[in-house]
Design an enzyme around this catalytic site. Structure first.
Site, PDB file in Angstrom:
ATOM      1  N   GLY A 276       0.817  -1.214   0.000  1.00 31.12           N
ATOM      2  CA  GLY A 276       0.000   0.000   0.000  1.00 31.12           C
ATOM      3  C   GLY A 276       0.845   1.256   0.000  1.00 31.12           C
ATOM      4  CD  GLU A 279      -0.137   7.247   7.929  1.00 29.34           C
ATOM      5  OE1 GLU A 279      -0.220   6.478   6.951  1.00 29.34           O
ATOM      6  OE2 GLU A 279      -0.915   7.215   8.902  1.00 29.34           O
ATOM      7  CG  ASN A 280       6.656   5.235   7.669  1.00 29.82           C
ATOM      8  OD1 ASN A 280       5.940   4.759   8.534  1.00 29.82           O
ATOM      9  ND2 ASN A 280       7.050   4.547   6.610  1.00 29.82           N
ATOM     10  CD  GLU A 313      -0.380   7.324   2.598  1.00 32.24           C
ATOM     11  OE1 GLU A 313      -0.345   7.536   3.823  1.00 32.24           O
ATOM     12  OE2 GLU A 313      -1.192   6.522   2.089  1.00 32.24           O
TER      13      GLU A 313
HETATM   14  N1  BES Z   1      -2.078   4.588   7.084  1.00 33.88           N
HETATM   15  C1  BES Z   1      -2.418   3.944   5.864  1.00 33.88           C
HETATM   16  C2  BES Z   1      -1.541   2.779   5.568  1.00 33.88           C
HETATM   17  C3  BES Z   1      -2.022   1.496   6.157  1.00 33.88           C
HETATM   18  C4  BES Z   1      -3.029   0.806   5.549  1.00 33.88           C
HETATM   19  C5  BES Z   1      -1.441   0.948   7.264  1.00 33.88           C
HETATM   20  C6  BES Z   1      -3.457  -0.393   6.101  1.00 33.88           C
HETATM   21  C7  BES Z   1      -1.861  -0.219   7.806  1.00 33.88           C
HETATM   22  C8  BES Z   1      -2.878  -0.920   7.221  1.00 33.88           C
HETATM   23  C9  BES Z   1      -2.287   4.890   4.698  1.00 33.88           C
HETATM   24  O1  BES Z   1      -2.389   6.216   5.019  1.00 33.88           O
HETATM   25  C10 BES Z   1      -3.404   4.575   3.755  1.00 33.88           C
HETATM   26  O2  BES Z   1      -4.529   4.795   4.088  1.00 33.88           O
HETATM   27  N2  BES Z   1      -3.044   4.025   2.609  1.00 33.88           N
HETATM   28  C11 BES Z   1      -3.957   3.569   1.619  1.00 33.88           C
HETATM   29  C12 BES Z   1      -4.134   4.525   0.484  1.00 33.88           C
HETATM   30  C13 BES Z   1      -5.110   5.637   0.754  1.00 33.88           C
HETATM   31  C14 BES Z   1      -5.167   6.607  -0.368  1.00 33.88           C
HETATM   32  C15 BES Z   1      -6.484   5.167   1.132  1.00 33.88           C
HETATM   33  C16 BES Z   1      -3.380   2.272   1.106  1.00 33.88           C
HETATM   34  O3  BES Z   1      -2.341   1.878   1.589  1.00 33.88           O
HETATM   35  O4  BES Z   1      -4.000   1.660   0.279  1.00 33.88           O
HETATM   36 ZN    ZN Z   2      -4.308   6.937   5.436  1.00 36.56          ZN
END
Ligand code: BES
Ligand code: ZN
Length: 885
Positions: A276, A279-280, A313
């Site tokens: 995926g 956002e580190n 992110e």
């Molecule tokens: N914080 C999430 C990443 C994440 C996703 C961590 C699932 C742990 C489990 C990130 O900000 C996020 O939401 N990413 C999405 C894309 C977004 C545009 C919806 C992703 O990874 O698909």
């Molecule tokens: Zn997110």
């Protein structure tokens, strides 16, 4: 346990699934002041030295032991204030490390050993294409060292990375790079110091051989941030768009919310197979598909997604990192809000047309979830596995709930509320209540009934009644919630406009005053009276889909045709088109069940023909017009229906597409073959996006006719169209045409693009979505295609994600092969310890709404998963929830 809301042994007697509960949250007994992490990095064997400076929280029990979380760790040593611990003082449990007999203030030093190459879970520290990389959300640092791995423990981090200089020339972490030295044995070392306190889940690390491109972002205040994008060297030439995208997002956030980027260095890293996007702090990590973009290899939809994910992110830097979540039940605090921010950002860029895309995603994925066994409030009450909280409800409905506050308060007060929330809680870990409190203050109202959106699962339905009254019209709006009939009413904002039968906009006033363009349903039934309206005036209700509710049909065909042609709100036109087509498809499917043959003779085809004329005359509105011509997805067709008529809907939907394709053929061909303006092939060129989207929708209607001429047209476009969008859209159509050119186009496409992983993924996706007879065999055969790698998350999503989630036809193969395959994949993910089960199940979760034979086949597949020995708590909980309902 590090976190008392994570009881290891709280087995509920009926299902033996252990649940974590929201009410069980308690503050941690200690405070973490500083974290020093030293990594001796190597793919085979990494040694981590963690020094944690801690003191007891004031008010905590004097005798409280220190409890840290950890999993799959080899502990080498543990020292307290520089001394070895005695045997009785430390206990290592299954997923915990407990230390007793602690002073008020102390330093704990732990050494652990890991095997990153053998970590296939996509969490913690692992290897992607030779690069060492982390993914810590939601709980990953505890796979690296014993740690208080919970979002409400914030600390300053200093990180030392040591690695072989030839294999790992690039060593990245959060914050500022403060030291860098060569070591004698071919190794090198860098130190990263992050001045911002942060929770463990936004810690990040990358070590590898990567190329970079750089630029800067200068804010109006004069502040400058250094930007970089890192990628494997072969991909770096496709990274310029991403670098510019992050700058665009930064400047938009400053212009819209007054928020500047707070770090000196902001880097994006693109790696093949990263799970995926993450956002580190100052170090956002992506799969290649989230970054690589140019017209040669990227479709318009992908460019939109990349623009949106990069912004998403980045936006988390404020809504997530500076103000974070107290516990994971509050996930929507950061994800719903940030999703709303990324949606409005793209909508701004596209002049409002993006709302239809957002609504389509909501209808496809969230509405069925809210109506089915996996429904949960956007602030859930319990979970079996923390990973299962990343749902369409938390993200998409969460964003809709934020959007409703934006609607109720208006943009200015909403923005002031967001700024107040961020200023007040900067550096804190808070709950969704704090966010709504800030909105209530900014709006000067308590929002008490509105807050129920956070605790109430399920989708309300709104019934609309119209009555002529005193030269005007009375509207009675009634809300019901089938899954919780006793639930208290919610605040539901309804945007309204009115038209006469010729399509002229009317501007009636409310008899009792108030904003005639915004009704608030605040009780079980709300009645408003519009003065001065002709009795046949047409209301356009819920414009922009102003609330995530089910709107009971209340317009006849003539009224829908008025809105289709004349409404000013794009969603209102789209909703009218979807309503007209949905009614026609459902009626034909029902007639076909009674033995009649399919006919769309009564369908108002001319109204749709006029949309094509409009597209010719007004190129700027093509993005919206394309959506008006798109035949509804299956989830729209079965929305609100107890029974999902897979076969009937598919047959009738295909027949409607073919009817439109036949009747409008010359106009459709003209739209497909329109060459557009020179230069409109650039990514994010709004004119080009509209032209190509219209072409794709028109080609889809022609493809339903599926004759030789259409097959040839598709084939020619796959081979020779100027942009990837046009080539790919043609391929997606051709996979459903029974014609020898189908295989030839698939072969030609993959031969040309096999060295481009993001294009290869698309090629799998196009086939995974195929729905023609025999598609399931061809799709299943792709599992053993030499270019498929189930370990690669991006390819897994492309093939398995597309098939299980979005193929609404072939997945329901009459022999049940789709269901058995899903069961196999769920078991495989579970064995590897990989998250994602909940994400693959939006279709099978609806099993009780299908034909009895299909129900039986789906139940068998679910029971096979549930009955497998050694299944994880999370997967068992999920599957049992479906079976038990
Ligand atoms: N914080 C999430 C990443 C994440 C996703 C961590 C699932 C742990 C489990 C990130 O900000 C996020 O939401 N990413 C999405 C894309 C977004 C545009 C919806 C992703 O990874 O698909
Ligand atoms: Zn997110």
């Amino acid at each position: 346990m590090a976190d008392p809301s994570h009881p290891d042994g709280d087995a509920s007697p009926d299902t033996a699934v252990r649940l974590h509960r929201r009410e069980a949250w308690q503050p941690w007994d200690h405070e973490l002041e500083r974290v020093e992490l030293a990594f001796e990095l190597d793919a085979e064997c990494t040694v981590v030295t963690a020094s944690l400076q801690l003191h007891r929280r004031s008010g905590a029990d004097q005798a409280a032991p220190l409890v840290l979380s950890g999993r799959e760790l080899t502990l080498l040593s543990v020292m307290l204030d520089g001394r070895e611990l005695s045997d009785g003082q430390v206990a290592v449990g299954d997923r915990t490390l407990t230390v007793h007999g602690l002073p008020e203030r102390f330093e704990l030093c732990l050494r652990t050993r890991l095997e990153p190459v053998r970590n296939l879970s996509g969490r913690g520290l692992f290897v992607l294409g030779g690069t060492l990389v982390t993914q810590m959300e939601p709980e990953g640092l505890s796979r690296v060292t014993y740690f208080p791995d919970r979002p409400d423990v914030l600390a300053r981090y200093r990180v030392t990375l040591t690695a072989d200089a030839a294999r790992y020339p690039v060593l990245l972490s959060n914050g500022d790079c403060t030291e860098r030295r060569e070591l004698p044995d071919g190794r090198h070392q860098v130190v990263w110091d992050d001045p911002f306190r942060k929770p463990s889940y936004v810690f990040g690390l990358v070590a590898g051989d990567l190329a970079a491109i750089r630029d800067t972002c200068r804010f109006p205040s004069g502040r400058e941030v250094r930007l970089a994008v890192y990628a494997p060297v072969g991909h770096i030439r496709h990274c310029r768009f991403a670098l510019e995208a992050v700058r665009r997002a930064m400047l938009w956030d400053e212009a819209t919310y007054g928020l500047e980027c707070d770090v000196n260095d902001y880097s994006l890293v693109a790696l093949p197979g990263f799970p995926g996007a993450m956002e580190n702090k100052g170090l956002n990590l992506y799969d290649l598909a989230g970054v690589l973009a140019d017209t040669e290899i990227t479709t318009d939809d992908e460019a939109l997604t990349i623009e949106r994910i990069i912004a998403h992110e980045y936006f988390h830097n404020w809504t997530g990192n500076r103000v974070t979540c107290r516990d994971w039940f509050q996930l929507s605090l950061k994800e719903g809000l940030t999703r709303f921010r990324d949606q409005t950002y793209i909508d701004d860029r596209l002049g409002g047309a993006y709302r239809i895309d957002t609504v389509r995603a909501l209808l496809r994925n969230q509405f069925p979830e809210d109506d089915g066994p996996n429904r949960h409030p956007i602030r859930p009450e319990r979970y079996a596995d923390v990973e299962e909280l990343y749902t369409a409800t938390v993200y998409e409905k969460g964003a809709e709930v934020i959007r409703m506050m934006h609607t109720l308060l208006g943009p200015a007060r909403f923005t002031a509320g967001v700024r107040d929330y961020l200023a007040r809680h900067d550096g804190q870990a808070v709950t969704t209540d704090e966010f709504v409190d800030a909105m209530a203050r900014a709006g000067g109202r308590d929002l008490a009934a509105f807050r129920r959106w956070y605790v109430q699962a399920g989708r309300p339905r709104v019934h609309v009644e119209r009555q002529a009254q005193d030269g005007g019209i009375a509207l009675t709006l009634t809300q019901t919630l089938a899954v919780a009939p006793d639930a208290l009413p919610l605040t539901i904002p309804v945007r309204v406009s009115w038209f006469d039968r010729s399509g002229q906009a009317l501007s009636p006033q409310l008899a009792d005053g108030g904003d005639p363009a915004l009704i608030e349903i605040a009780a079980a039934a709300t009645r408003v009276v519009y003065a001065d309206l002709p009795p046949d005036a047409v209301p356009s209700l819920f414009e922009g889909l102003s609330a995530p509710v089910g709107i009971e049909p209340h317009l006849d065909s003539d009224e829908r045709l008025v809105l289709l042609a004349h409404a000013t709100d794009p969603w209102a036109r789209w909703n009218a088109a979807q309503g007209l087509m949905t009614d026609a498809i459902r009626a034909q499917a029902a007639a076909a069940r009674d033995g009649a043959s399919l006919s769309f003779a009564d369908f108002p085809i001319q109204a749709f023909a006029r949309l094509l004329d409009e597209a010719q005359e007004a190129p700027d509105s093509r993005l919206v017009l394309a959506e008006l011509l798109r035949v509804p997805d299956e989830p729209v067709l079965s929305d609100g229906q107890p029974f999902i008529d897979v076969d009937g809907h598919h047959a009738a939907r295909t027949a409607l597409r073919a009817s439109l394709g036949q009747a409008l053929r010359p106009q459709l061909l003209r739209a497909v073959q329109d060459l557009g303006e020179p230069g409109d092939g650039e990514l994010m060129h709004v004119g080009g996006l509209g032209r190509r989207r219209l072409a794709a929708v028109c080609l889809d209607l022609l493809a339903a006719v599926g004759d030789d001429e259409v097959a040839r047209l598709c084939h020619e476009r796959v081979l020779a169209a100027p942009t990837m969008t046009e080539r790919f859209d043609a391929l997606a159509c051709l996979v459903d045409i029974e014609h020898p050119l189908r295989q030839s186009a698939l072969d030609a496409f993959i031969d040309r693009w096999r060295d481009h992983p993001t294009v290869v993924a698309k090629w799998f996706t196009a086939q995974a979505l195929a729905r023609s007879p025999g598609a399931i065999e061809r799709i299943m055969a792709l599992q053993i295609h030499p270019l498929f790698d189930p370990q690669n998350m991006a390819l897994g999503l492309a093939l398995l994600g597309s098939f299980f989630r979005q193929n609404r036809v072939a997945f329901h193969d009459a022999q049940g092969r789709g269901y058995e395959w899903l069961a196999d994949v769920l078991l495989m993910l579970d064995r590897l310890g990989r998250p994602g089960a909940v994400w693959l199940t939006p279709q099978i979760s609806q099993w009780r709404r299908h034909l009895p034979e299909r129900q039986a086949a789906m139940r068998r597949a679910l029971e096979r998963v549930a009955g497998t020995a050694g299944l994880s708590n999370g997967t068992r909980g999920l599957v049992m929830r479906f079976l038990d309902e």
